[in-house]
Design a protein around this motif. Sequence first.
Motif, PDB file in Angstrom:
ATOM      1  N   GLN A   1       0.876  -1.168   0.000  1.00 37.49           N
ATOM      2  CA  GLN A   1       0.000   0.000   0.000  1.00 37.49           C
ATOM      3  C   GLN A   1       0.912   1.216   0.000  1.00 37.49           C
ATOM      4  O   GLN A   1       1.754   1.376   0.885  1.00 37.49           O
ATOM      5  CB  GLN A   1      -0.928   0.038   1.211  1.00 37.49           C
ATOM      6  CG  GLN A   1      -1.857   1.238   1.150  1.00 37.49           C
ATOM      7  CD  GLN A   1      -2.985   1.159   2.159  1.00 37.49           C
ATOM      8  OE1 GLN A   1      -3.131   0.185   2.869  1.00 37.49           O
ATOM      9  NE2 GLN A   1      -3.783   2.195   2.204  1.00 37.49           N
ATOM     10  N   CYS A   2       0.758   2.067  -1.010  1.00 35.93           N
ATOM     11  CA  CYS A   2       1.608   3.239  -1.164  1.00 35.93           C
ATOM     12  C   CYS A   2       1.319   4.235  -0.030  1.00 35.93           C
ATOM     13  O   CYS A   2       0.164   4.603   0.185  1.00 35.93           O
ATOM     14  CB  CYS A   2       1.354   3.903  -2.517  1.00 35.93           C
ATOM     15  SG  CYS A   2       2.339   5.389  -2.777  1.00 35.93           S
ATOM     16  N   PRO A   3       2.354   4.675   0.697  1.00 33.27           N
ATOM     17  CA  PRO A   3       2.135   5.639   1.773  1.00 33.27           C
ATOM     18  C   PRO A   3       1.785   7.041   1.259  1.00 33.27           C
ATOM     19  O   PRO A   3       1.234   7.849   1.991  1.00 33.27           O
ATOM     20  CB  PRO A   3       3.476   5.658   2.512  1.00 33.27           C
ATOM     21  CG  PRO A   3       4.482   5.164   1.538  1.00 33.27           C
ATOM     22  CD  PRO A   3       3.748   4.251   0.617  1.00 33.27           C
ATOM     23  N   GLU A   4       2.077   7.318  -0.009  1.00 34.37           N
ATOM     24  CA  GLU A   4       1.788   8.638  -0.578  1.00 34.37           C
ATOM     25  C   GLU A   4       0.337   8.787  -1.030  1.00 34.37           C
ATOM     26  O   GLU A   4      -0.335   9.734  -0.679  1.00 34.37           O
ATOM     27  CB  GLU A   4       2.723   8.922  -1.760  1.00 34.37           C
ATOM     28  CG  GLU A   4       4.176   9.033  -1.393  1.00 34.37           C
ATOM     29  CD  GLU A   4       4.476  10.266  -0.559  1.00 34.37           C
ATOM     30  OE1 GLU A   4       3.936  11.347  -0.868  1.00 34.37           O
ATOM     31  OE2 GLU A   4       5.249  10.132   0.402  1.00 34.37           O
ATOM     32  N   CYS A   5      -0.143   7.808  -1.827  1.00 38.12           N
ATOM     33  CA  CYS A   5      -1.481   7.946  -2.419  1.00 38.12           C
ATOM     34  C   CYS A   5      -2.489   6.916  -1.904  1.00 38.12           C
ATOM     35  O   CYS A   5      -3.669   7.013  -2.198  1.00 38.12           O
ATOM     36  CB  CYS A   5      -1.397   7.871  -3.937  1.00 38.12           C
ATOM     37  SG  CYS A   5      -0.925   6.244  -4.562  1.00 38.12           S
ATOM     38  N   GLY A   6      -2.003   5.906  -1.162  1.00 35.88           N
ATOM     39  CA  GLY A   6      -2.903   4.894  -0.607  1.00 35.88           C
ATOM     40  C   GLY A   6      -3.259   3.760  -1.558  1.00 35.88           C
ATOM     41  O   GLY A   6      -4.002   2.856  -1.198  1.00 35.88           O
ATOM     42  N   LYS A   7      -2.735   3.770  -2.773  1.00 36.87           N
ATOM     43  CA  LYS A   7      -3.020   2.725  -3.767  1.00 36.87           C
ATOM     44  C   LYS A   7      -2.472   1.379  -3.305  1.00 36.87           C
ATOM     45  O   LYS A   7      -1.349   1.281  -2.846  1.00 36.87           O
ATOM     46  CB  LYS A   7      -2.384   3.118  -5.105  1.00 36.87           C
ATOM     47  CG  LYS A   7      -2.346   2.041  -6.158  1.00 36.87           C
ATOM     48  CD  LYS A   7      -3.602   1.970  -6.929  1.00 36.87           C
ATOM     49  CE  LYS A   7      -3.432   0.999  -8.103  1.00 36.87           C
ATOM     50  NZ  LYS A   7      -4.684   0.520  -8.561  1.00 36.87           N
ATOM     51  N   GLN A   8      -3.275   0.329  -3.417  1.00 34.71           N
ATOM     52  CA  GLN A   8      -2.814  -1.023  -3.131  1.00 34.71           C
ATOM     53  C   GLN A   8      -2.491  -1.710  -4.454  1.00 34.71           C
ATOM     54  O   GLN A   8      -3.238  -1.599  -5.410  1.00 34.71           O
ATOM     55  CB  GLN A   8      -3.890  -1.823  -2.394  1.00 34.71           C
ATOM     56  CG  GLN A   8      -4.033  -1.458  -0.948  1.00 34.71           C
ATOM     57  CD  GLN A   8      -4.935  -2.430  -0.200  1.00 34.71           C
ATOM     58  OE1 GLN A   8      -5.633  -3.233  -0.808  1.00 34.71           O
ATOM     59  NE2 GLN A   8      -4.919  -2.345   1.117  1.00 34.71           N
ATOM     60  N   PHE A   9      -1.355  -2.412  -4.464  1.00 37.68           N
ATOM     61  CA  PHE A   9      -0.950  -3.131  -5.660  1.00 37.68           C
ATOM     62  C   PHE A   9      -0.119  -4.330  -5.256  1.00 37.68           C
ATOM     63  O   PHE A   9       0.436  -4.385  -4.169  1.00 37.68           O
ATOM     64  CB  PHE A   9      -0.170  -2.220  -6.626  1.00 37.68           C
ATOM     65  CG  PHE A   9       1.105  -1.666  -6.054  1.00 37.68           C
ATOM     66  CD1 PHE A   9       2.319  -2.291  -6.300  1.00 37.68           C
ATOM     67  CD2 PHE A   9       1.087  -0.523  -5.265  1.00 37.68           C
ATOM     68  CE1 PHE A   9       3.492  -1.785  -5.772  1.00 37.68           C
ATOM     69  CE2 PHE A   9       2.257  -0.014  -4.734  1.00 37.68           C
ATOM     70  CZ  PHE A   9       3.462  -0.646  -4.986  1.00 37.68           C
ATOM     71  N   GLY A  10      -0.072  -5.318  -6.137  1.00 35.51           N
ATOM     72  CA  GLY A  10       0.650  -6.545  -5.842  1.00 35.51           C
ATOM     73  C   GLY A  10       1.789  -6.787  -6.815  1.00 35.51           C
ATOM     74  O   GLY A  10       1.775  -6.294  -7.942  1.00 35.51           O
ATOM     75  N   ILE A  11       2.783  -7.542  -6.351  1.00 36.18           N
ATOM     76  CA  ILE A  11       3.882  -7.968  -7.203  1.00 36.18           C
ATOM     77  C   ILE A  11       4.151  -9.437  -6.922  1.00 36.18           C
ATOM     78  O   ILE A  11       3.694  -9.979  -5.920  1.00 36.18           O
ATOM     79  CB  ILE A  11       5.181  -7.152  -6.968  1.00 36.18           C
ATOM     80  CG1 ILE A  11       5.726  -7.410  -5.554  1.00 36.18           C
ATOM     81  CG2 ILE A  11       4.972  -5.687  -7.217  1.00 36.18           C
ATOM     82  CD1 ILE A  11       7.159  -6.964  -5.390  1.00 36.18           C
ATOM     83  N   ARG A  12       4.862 -10.081  -7.800  1.00 38.10           N
ATOM     84  CA  ARG A  12       5.293 -11.458  -7.602  1.00 38.10           C
ATOM     85  C   ARG A  12       6.816 -11.457  -7.637  1.00 38.10           C
ATOM     86  O   ARG A  12       7.414 -10.935  -8.564  1.00 38.10           O
ATOM     87  CB  ARG A  12       4.732 -12.373  -8.677  1.00 38.10           C
ATOM     88  CG  ARG A  12       5.147 -13.836  -8.491  1.00 38.10           C
ATOM     89  CD  ARG A  12       4.521 -14.693  -9.548  1.00 38.10           C
ATOM     90  NE  ARG A  12       3.082 -14.666  -9.433  1.00 38.10           N
ATOM     91  CZ  ARG A  12       2.347 -15.673  -8.964  1.00 38.10           C
ATOM     92  NH1 ARG A  12       2.933 -16.771  -8.589  1.00 38.10           N
ATOM     93  NH2 ARG A  12       1.051 -15.583  -8.881  1.00 38.10           N
ATOM     94  N   ILE A  13       7.427 -12.036  -6.621  1.00 37.72           N
ATOM     95  CA  ILE A  13       8.883 -12.109  -6.547  1.00 37.72           C
ATOM     96  C   ILE A  13       9.369 -13.086  -7.619  1.00 37.72           C
ATOM     97  O   ILE A  13       8.819 -14.165  -7.778  1.00 37.72           O
ATOM     98  CB  ILE A  13       9.346 -12.610  -5.153  1.00 37.72           C
ATOM     99  CG1 ILE A  13       8.834 -11.699  -4.040  1.00 37.72           C
ATOM    100  CG2 ILE A  13      10.865 -12.750  -5.092  1.00 37.72           C
ATOM    101  CD1 ILE A  13       9.438 -10.329  -4.039  1.00 37.72           C
ATOM    102  N   GLY A  14      10.398 -12.697  -8.357  1.00 36.42           N
ATOM    103  CA  GLY A  14      10.947 -13.572  -9.400  1.00 36.42           C
ATOM    104  C   GLY A  14      11.293 -12.789 -10.634  1.00 36.42           C
ATOM    105  O   GLY A  14      11.592 -11.603 -10.576  1.00 36.42           O
ATOM    106  N   THR A  15      11.217 -13.441 -11.786  1.00 39.16           N
ATOM    107  CA  THR A  15      11.616 -12.810 -13.036  1.00 39.16           C
ATOM    108  C   THR A  15      10.534 -11.876 -13.554  1.00 39.16           C
ATOM    109  O   THR A  15       9.350 -12.060 -13.294  1.00 39.16           O
ATOM    110  CB  THR A  15      11.919 -13.872 -14.110  1.00 39.16           C
ATOM    111  OG1 THR A  15      10.740 -14.648 -14.311  1.00 39.16           O
ATOM    112  CG2 THR A  15      13.071 -14.762 -13.677  1.00 39.16           C
ATOM    113  N   SER A  16      10.966 -10.889 -14.301  1.00 38.87           N
ATOM    114  CA  SER A  16      10.070  -9.880 -14.847  1.00 38.87           C
ATOM    115  C   SER A  16       9.298 -10.421 -16.056  1.00 38.87           C
ATOM    116  O   SER A  16       9.891 -10.897 -17.016  1.00 38.87           O
ATOM    117  CB  SER A  16      10.884  -8.656 -15.259  1.00 38.87           C
ATOM    118  OG  SER A  16      10.115  -7.770 -16.022  1.00 38.87           O
ATOM    119  N   LYS A  17       7.976 -10.333 -16.013  1.00 37.92           N
ATOM    120  CA  LYS A  17       7.168 -10.708 -17.181  1.00 37.92           C
ATOM    121  C   LYS A  17       7.381  -9.705 -18.306  1.00 37.92           C
ATOM    122  O   LYS A  17       7.309 -10.043 -19.475  1.00 37.92           O
ATOM    123  CB  LYS A  17       5.690 -10.757 -16.809  1.00 37.92           C
ATOM    124  CG  LYS A  17       5.327 -11.927 -15.928  1.00 37.92           C
ATOM    125  CD  LYS A  17       3.844 -11.943 -15.648  1.00 37.92           C
ATOM    126  CE  LYS A  17       3.478 -13.091 -14.733  1.00 37.92           C
ATOM    127  NZ  LYS A  17       2.058 -13.097 -14.405  1.00 37.92           N
TER     128      LYS A  17
END
Length: 176
Positions: free
Chosen positions: A29-45
Amino acid sequence: MKRVRCPKCDNYITFDETQYEAGQSLVFQCPECGKQFGIRIGTSKLRQTQREENEHPEQPEDEGVGQIIVIENVFHYKQVLPLHMGDNTIGRYQKGNPVTTPIETVDPSVDLLHCVINVSRDKHGRLRYILRDANSNTGTFVDNTEIPPRERRIIADGTLFTIGATSIILRTDDSE
């Protein structure tokens, strides 16, 4: 430590990637704008997508002709991009952009097609690297000297060159 960028406001969030395993999903959760987003650890798609978009069947895979190292700055992370024989067109990544060596960056001073490194062999069979500007808006600099339009500069292992606010180092196949 790794950094991820908020997709809404481009704010960076730093985290310790050693605490997680490859393939694991994380939610921020971004402390600046509050947006929640997800990532996956590993190689870049995105990196795989770039390879698929930029595959040129007429160009054989050349091993050991060198690479460029894009130095991490406020616009992007460190990237190691392989070079191939012939013209290596360098520019900012954008879907559909036909450059052969795309840089993942939000640096507005890097053009979609910024410069070209030509890899060839001299009469003794040694690899030769020639850098030229591709009529970019901000220029291509080698050792803080701008390469004038229509001029070519021979570069060697360890040469530092700059496109926009992005610094790049050439590493040849014979460097250790």
